[in-house]
Design a protein around this motif. Sequence first.
Motif, mmCIF file in Angstrom:
data_model
loop_
_atom_site.group_PDB
_atom_site.id
_atom_site.type_symbol
_atom_site.label_atom_id
_atom_site.label_comp_id
_atom_site.label_asym_id
_atom_site.label_seq_id
_atom_site.Cartn_x
_atom_site.Cartn_y
_atom_site.Cartn_z
ATOM 1 N N ARG A 131 0.820 -1.213 0.000
ATOM 2 C CA ARG A 131 0.000 0.000 0.000
ATOM 3 C C ARG A 131 0.855 1.265 0.000
ATOM 4 O O ARG A 131 0.344 2.359 -0.258
ATOM 5 C CB ARG A 131 -0.941 -0.004 1.206
ATOM 6 N N LEU A 150 -0.877 6.903 6.299
ATOM 7 C CA LEU A 150 -0.976 5.445 6.438
ATOM 8 C C LEU A 150 -0.142 4.960 7.620
ATOM 9 O O LEU A 150 -0.559 4.049 8.353
ATOM 10 C CB LEU A 150 -0.527 4.772 5.140
ATOM 11 N N ARG A 166 -2.091 5.538 10.703
ATOM 12 C CA ARG A 166 -3.206 4.595 10.803
ATOM 13 C C ARG A 166 -2.725 3.215 11.254
ATOM 14 O O ARG A 166 -3.383 2.538 12.044
ATOM 15 C CB ARG A 166 -3.898 4.495 9.438
ATOM 16 N N ARG A 196 -7.685 8.332 1.741
ATOM 17 C CA ARG A 196 -7.402 7.009 1.196
ATOM 18 C C ARG A 196 -7.431 5.929 2.279
ATOM 19 O O ARG A 196 -7.970 4.834 2.070
ATOM 20 C CB ARG A 196 -6.033 7.019 0.499
ATOM 21 N N VAL A 197 -6.836 6.223 3.460
ATOM 22 C CA VAL A 197 -6.760 5.174 4.487
ATOM 23 C C VAL A 197 -8.090 4.968 5.191
ATOM 24 O O VAL A 197 -8.268 3.950 5.884
ATOM 25 C CB VAL A 197 -5.665 5.499 5.540
#
Length: 357
Positions: free
Chosen positions: A154, A207, A210, A354-355
């Motif tokens: 990712r 990301l 997260r 996105r996340v």
Amino acid sequence: MITVVIPTVGRATLRATLAAVGPGVPVIVVDDRRAGAPAVAAPAWDVRVVRSGGRGPAAARNAGWRAARTPWVVFLDDDVVPAPGWAEAVLKDLADLPDDVAGSQGRIVVPRPAGRRPTDGERHTAGLEGASWVTADMAYRRAVLDSLGGFDERFPRAYREDSDFSLRVARAGHRLVKGARVTAHPVRDDGFWASVRFQRGNADDALMRRLHGPGWRAAIGEACGRLRVHAATTAAGLAALVLTVAAALAREHTGGHPARTLSGRLARWPGRRPGERLRAGGARADGGQAGGGRRVLLGVAGLTGVAWAALTAEFAWRRVAPGPRTPGEVLRMVVTSVVIPPVACLHRLRGEWRVRR
């Protein structure tokens, strides 16, 4: 005992990297372009080439270590130059490591320019010297790569995918150590807008947060970033712009000389009824109160504009001061210091979106 894995997008520097590694060590070059001629047309020794389809460096490294069969996999970037005797030094670094040690990092050195202070781009590259567990030269046990599933694909760029993996290695109860081998990472000229393009990494930081929580920077030994200051700078600039436009619209609709405003121009049209002329004039008569509102808007716009200018100037000087201060470098720092804060914020917002999808 080891296989060297080098992801590449076909850069000319790959030839120097391969030459520095030398024969006698199995090498897998992972061509991460979607199409094109093989990255290594005619190697001087047995170099295996695999393709990863242009899915980014994390996917390329995964394709490389999965094709390897040795207990250790050593990752190199395609723009580094291992020091003479590097292959022997790797074996010495890895010999007799305890079973709980999952990886060993080489010492990265960045050549400095002679006779002048480094530019912003050169200082950016020099940051690799103090970075931990970067895959510019990083050896991992293949068994650990396998057990953890390799690098997280990712992460689409050569940024944070190595830090993410090192945190997962530590979470799994393994240790990482630093070896004595040396690898040079020359500085390349990435162009005028390189520092602006680097802001794409803010999406990857979202990301990281997260996956590893708000303390991920401290966990990898990195200082707090500048995103909050960039957000304040961007907010101040937007506020100054919006308030200035609002004041201009207020002047157009309710204030100013009648000949210069929309109401004044309508009042002077032929054929207008007298009552309408009076209403236009009435709007002018109330201009004292409207003018006060405009002055408040302009005053606040001025304050936020000063805040934006001060924050931007501080950021630009922070980047100019340690550099060579040549006219070209100063111009690049000033221009990009204006652009970087909003670009960084946009990339971070994109990453957060996105996340959470």
